[in-house]
Write a protein that holds these residues in place. Structure first.
Motif, PDB file in Angstrom:
ATOM      1  N   ASP A  20       0.822  -1.224   0.000  1.00 48.84           N
ATOM      2  CA  ASP A  20       0.000   0.000   0.000  1.00 48.84           C
ATOM      3  C   ASP A  20       0.847   1.262   0.000  1.00 48.84           C
ATOM      4  N   VAL A  21       2.069   1.138   0.457  1.00 52.13           N
ATOM      5  CA  VAL A  21       2.949   2.315   0.504  1.00 52.13           C
ATOM      6  C   VAL A  21       3.171   2.844  -0.920  1.00 52.13           C
ATOM      7  N   LEU A  22       3.223   1.916  -1.884  1.00 55.71           N
ATOM      8  CA  LEU A  22       3.440   2.318  -3.281  1.00 55.71           C
ATOM      9  C   LEU A  22       2.194   2.976  -3.868  1.00 55.71           C
ATOM     10  N   THR A  23       1.037   2.456  -3.493  1.00 59.65           N
ATOM     11  CA  THR A  23      -0.194   2.860  -4.173  1.00 59.65           C
ATOM     12  C   THR A  23      -0.977   3.916  -3.406  1.00 59.65           C
ATOM     13  N   GLY A  24      -0.474   4.303  -2.239  1.00 68.58           N
ATOM     14  CA  GLY A  24      -1.219   5.265  -1.417  1.00 68.58           C
ATOM     15  C   GLY A  24      -2.566   4.678  -1.002  1.00 68.58           C
ATOM     16  N   GLY A  25      -2.618   3.348  -0.893  1.00 72.46           N
ATOM     17  CA  GLY A  25      -3.840   2.688  -0.430  1.00 72.46           C
ATOM     18  C   GLY A  25      -4.837   2.391  -1.548  1.00 72.46           C
ATOM     19  N   GLN A  26      -4.493   2.760  -2.799  1.00 72.41           N
ATOM     20  CA  GLN A  26      -5.425   2.497  -3.909  1.00 72.41           C
ATOM     21  C   GLN A  26      -5.262   1.068  -4.423  1.00 72.41           C
ATOM     22  N   GLU A  27      -6.236   0.644  -5.203  1.00 73.64           N
ATOM     23  CA  GLU A  27      -6.210  -0.715  -5.754  1.00 73.64           C
ATOM     24  C   GLU A  27      -5.455  -0.782  -7.088  1.00 73.64           C
ATOM     25  N   THR A  28      -4.934   0.353  -7.529  1.00 71.37           N
ATOM     26  CA  THR A  28      -4.231   0.381  -8.813  1.00 71.37           C
ATOM     27  C   THR A  28      -2.769   0.766  -8.612  1.00 71.37           C
ATOM     28  N   LEU A  29      -1.955   0.435  -9.616  1.00 72.82           N
ATOM     29  CA  LEU A  29      -0.515   0.726  -9.549  1.00 72.82           C
ATOM     30  C   LEU A  29      -0.054   1.290 -10.898  1.00 72.82           C
ATOM     31  N   GLY A  30       0.800   2.293 -10.859  1.00 72.80           N
ATOM     32  CA  GLY A  30       1.403   2.839 -12.080  1.00 72.80           C
ATOM     33  C   GLY A  30       2.701   2.090 -12.379  1.00 72.80           C
ATOM     34  N   VAL A  31       2.853   1.657 -13.643  1.00 75.18           N
ATOM     35  CA  VAL A  31       4.041   0.890 -14.033  1.00 75.18           C
ATOM     36  C   VAL A  31       4.590   1.445 -15.338  1.00 75.18           C
ATOM     37  N   ARG A  32       5.928   1.447 -15.428  1.00 75.83           N
ATOM     38  CA  ARG A  32       6.518   1.965 -16.669  1.00 75.83           C
ATOM     39  C   ARG A  32       7.850   1.275 -16.948  1.00 75.83           C
ATOM     40  N   VAL A  33       8.166   1.087 -18.243  1.00 79.64           N
ATOM     41  CA  VAL A  33       9.482   0.584 -18.681  1.00 79.64           C
ATOM     42  C   VAL A  33      10.199   1.748 -19.353  1.00 79.64           C
ATOM     43  N   PRO A  34      11.190   2.352 -18.680  1.00 77.67           N
ATOM     44  CA  PRO A  34      11.874   3.492 -19.302  1.00 77.67           C
ATOM     45  C   PRO A  34      12.873   3.028 -20.358  1.00 77.67           C
ATOM     46  N   ARG A  35      13.187   3.920 -21.307  1.00 77.40           N
ATOM     47  CA  ARG A  35      14.114   3.487 -22.367  1.00 77.40           C
ATOM     48  C   ARG A  35      15.511   4.080 -22.225  1.00 77.40           C
ATOM     49  N   HIS A  36      15.697   5.032 -21.300  1.00 77.40           N
ATOM     50  CA  HIS A  36      17.044   5.597 -21.131  1.00 77.40           C
ATOM     51  C   HIS A  36      18.028   4.469 -20.809  1.00 77.40           C
ATOM     52  N   LEU A  37      19.194   4.519 -21.454  1.00 75.56           N
ATOM     53  CA  LEU A  37      20.187   3.453 -21.317  1.00 75.56           C
ATOM     54  C   LEU A  37      20.590   3.203 -19.868  1.00 75.56           C
ATOM     55  N   VAL A  38      20.793   4.275 -19.111  1.00 72.72           N
ATOM     56  CA  VAL A  38      21.228   4.121 -17.713  1.00 72.72           C
ATOM     57  C   VAL A  38      20.106   3.487 -16.882  1.00 72.72           C
ATOM     58  N   ALA A  39      18.873   3.929 -17.118  1.00 74.70           N
ATOM     59  CA  ALA A  39      17.732   3.346 -16.395  1.00 74.70           C
ATOM     60  C   ALA A  39      17.595   1.874 -16.749  1.00 74.70           C
ATOM     61  N   GLN A  40      17.747   1.569 -18.034  1.00 78.29           N
ATOM     62  CA  GLN A  40      17.649   0.183 -18.492  1.00 78.29           C
ATOM     63  C   GLN A  40      18.730  -0.683 -17.853  1.00 78.29           C
ATOM     64  N   ALA A  41      19.984  -0.183 -17.864  1.00 78.96           N
ATOM     65  CA  ALA A  41      21.101  -0.955 -17.291  1.00 78.96           C
ATOM     66  C   ALA A  41      20.854  -1.188 -15.803  1.00 78.96           C
ATOM     67  N   LEU A  42      20.453  -0.144 -15.103  1.00 77.20           N
ATOM     68  CA  LEU A  42      20.196  -0.253 -13.661  1.00 77.20           C
ATOM     69  C   LEU A  42      19.094  -1.282 -13.389  1.00 77.20           C
ATOM     70  N   LEU A  43      18.000  -1.186 -14.141  1.00 73.11           N
ATOM     71  CA  LEU A  43      16.869  -2.092 -13.916  1.00 73.11           C
ATOM     72  C   LEU A  43      17.231  -3.533 -14.255  1.00 73.11           C
ATOM     73  N   GLN A  44      18.040  -3.698 -15.297  1.00 77.51           N
ATOM     74  CA  GLN A  44      18.379  -5.065 -15.680  1.00 77.51           C
ATOM     75  C   GLN A  44      19.301  -5.709 -14.655  1.00 77.51           C
ATOM     76  N   ILE A  45      20.263  -4.950 -14.132  1.00 80.46           N
ATOM     77  CA  ILE A  45      21.150  -5.528 -13.107  1.00 80.46           C
ATOM     78  C   ILE A  45      20.353  -5.752 -11.812  1.00 80.46           C
ATOM     79  N   PHE A  46      19.501  -4.813 -11.473  1.00 79.28           N
ATOM     80  CA  PHE A  46      18.684  -4.947 -10.252  1.00 79.28           C
ATOM     81  C   PHE A  46      17.683  -6.096 -10.414  1.00 79.28           C
ATOM     82  N   ASN A  47      17.199  -6.238 -11.648  1.00 78.61           N
ATOM     83  CA  ASN A  47      16.254  -7.295 -12.009  1.00 78.61           C
ATOM     84  C   ASN A  47      14.997  -7.305 -11.130  1.00 78.61           C
ATOM     85  N   GLY A  48      14.472  -6.133 -10.879  1.00 77.88           N
ATOM     86  CA  GLY A  48      13.245  -6.035 -10.086  1.00 77.88           C
ATOM     87  C   GLY A  48      12.579  -4.711 -10.363  1.00 77.88           C
ATOM     88  N   GLY A  49      11.668  -4.314  -9.486  1.00 78.78           N
ATOM     89  CA  GLY A  49      10.961  -3.052  -9.679  1.00 78.78           C
ATOM     90  C   GLY A  49      11.603  -1.937  -8.866  1.00 78.78           C
TER      91      GLY A  49
END
Ligand code: TXA
Ligand code: MG
Length: 343
Positions: free
Chosen positions: A118-147
């Motif tokens: 709930d901390v992510l959603t502010g208690g709502q039933e929905t969640l915002g999700v995005r896949v960024p295309r910036h190279l640094v964001a992509q590299a970070l997300l791929q090594i982290f391998n999570g959200g």
């Protein structure tokens, strides 16, 4: 917070630098695993990231930004295949949009999976999700391998940062690491599309336009709506400089400036058409007449102007057409007196 010194990591392409980059990215991932905060570039604006599965870490984002707890944050994932962990009942429309625009400047609002905090959603039933295309964001997300949960890396209500140094100005002692990735390509925040019900709605305009979304979906959708302030960027005053800002119609601009009395000076003028020229009375900051280039520089220029002790920032109103919608929306929210002197 405060365990590591804020540091800017420059991502370059040559191999020695690439090895250093890997080290820096590993450090960023370690900080995220330990519950720290890492600011990173995306193609839209810089984000302030924390491990989305660690509620304590996500709470630090709210503290650092001074953001109310009921404003949900977006989860950034490396690719669409991670969606099934975060969301349920993913509609065909959602899949089509993900397929067409990810990685890229599009956030999808989906029904959250039961285990999402709930901390992510502010208690709502929905969640915002995005896949960024910036190279640094992509590299970070791929090594982290999570959200990675990440709102824009600014203090609540202020202009989003589009450079690493702007992040440093906003949040220096609140963040464990700032990854440097140059000036953001898009320059305004992602388009947010609610696909959590049958009625697809755009909640925040961005570089991906309603028309582009309708083309992909093959149907008409509701334009910017939302009656609840679920999107903090939908609050009337947001993305704002500290200097008083006014929007003035193009055909009124010259008269408006000429009529300013001495005690209203100095002013800075953000203009995209060539109707006014540089003047001893005011500084003109010339913007592009192309909406994409305008958006790219908008927040950077506003930040610069905000530092100049102007009495006011005067903005020439931008065109009413669809490709200007994201810029028009951000200007309106940044202005102390929006829609002043309409054309
Ligand atoms: O381009 C972007 O979207 C940037 C980069 C860093 O990805 N992020 C960004 O985050 O602008 P933020 O938190 O500053 O703005 C995201 C907006 C917020 O206004 C939030 O209220 C809204 O998305 N949002 C997040 N989850 C939502 C939800 N479940 N329903 C409605 N709005 C949501
Ligand atoms: Mg924001």
């Amino acid at each position: 917070m405060g365990k590591y010194k804020p540091c800017m990591a420059i991502i370059k392409n040559d191999s020695l630098a690439a090895m250093k980059n890997v080290e820096i990215l590993k450090k960023a991932v370690k900080i995220l695993h330990e519950g720290g905060l890492v600011a990173f570039p995306t193609e839209t604006v810089y984000g302030l990231g924390a491990d989305a599965k660690n509620p304590e870490a996500v709470r630090k984002i709210f503290l650092a930004k001074g953001r109310p707890a009921d404003h949900p944050v977006i989860v950034h994932i490396p690719e669409a295949s991670h969606l099934s962990f975060w969301a349920v009942d993913i509609s065909l429309d959602a899949k089509k949009l993900a397929q067409a625009f990810w990685p890229g400047p599009l956030t999808l609002i989906l029904k959250k999976a039961p285990e999402v905090s709930d901390v992510l959603t502010g208690g709502q039933e929905t969640l915002g999700v995005r896949v960024p295309r910036h190279l640094v964001a992509q590299a970070l997300l791929q090594i982290f391998n999570g959200g990675i949960a990440a709102p824009s890396a600014n203090r609540f209500g202020r202009i989003s940062p589009t450079t690493a140094s702007a992040v440093y100005e906003e949040l220096n002692d609140q963040v464990d690491l700032i990854l440097e990735g140059g000036q953001c390509e898009v320059g305004v925040e992602s388009t947010i599309v609610d696909v959590s019900s049958n009625e697809v709605r755009v909640l925040r305009p961005g570089m991906i336009t309603v028309k582009q979304i309708e083309t992909v979906l093959g149907k008409k959708i509701s334009d910017v709506g939302g009656n609840v302030p679920r999107v903090s960027g939908s609050l009337e005053s947001h993305y704002a400089p500290t200097t008083e800002m006014r929007i003035v119609a193009k055909n009124k601009l010259e008269d408006f400036l000429n009529e300013l009395s001495d005690d209203q000076l100095p002013v800075g003028v953000l203009a995209h058409s060539k109707i006014i020229s540089q003047n001893t009375k005011y500084d003109v900051v010339r913007m592009s007449e192309d909406p994409k280039l305008y958006a790219h520089d908008l927040y950077l220029r506003l930040r610069e102007m905000d530092k100049k002790n102007y009495r006011k920032i005067i903005v020439e109103a931008v065109p009413e057409s669809e490709e200007w919608e994201a810029v028009r929306d951000r200007l309106k929210r940044a202005a102390s007196f929006p829609e002043f002197l309409p054309s």
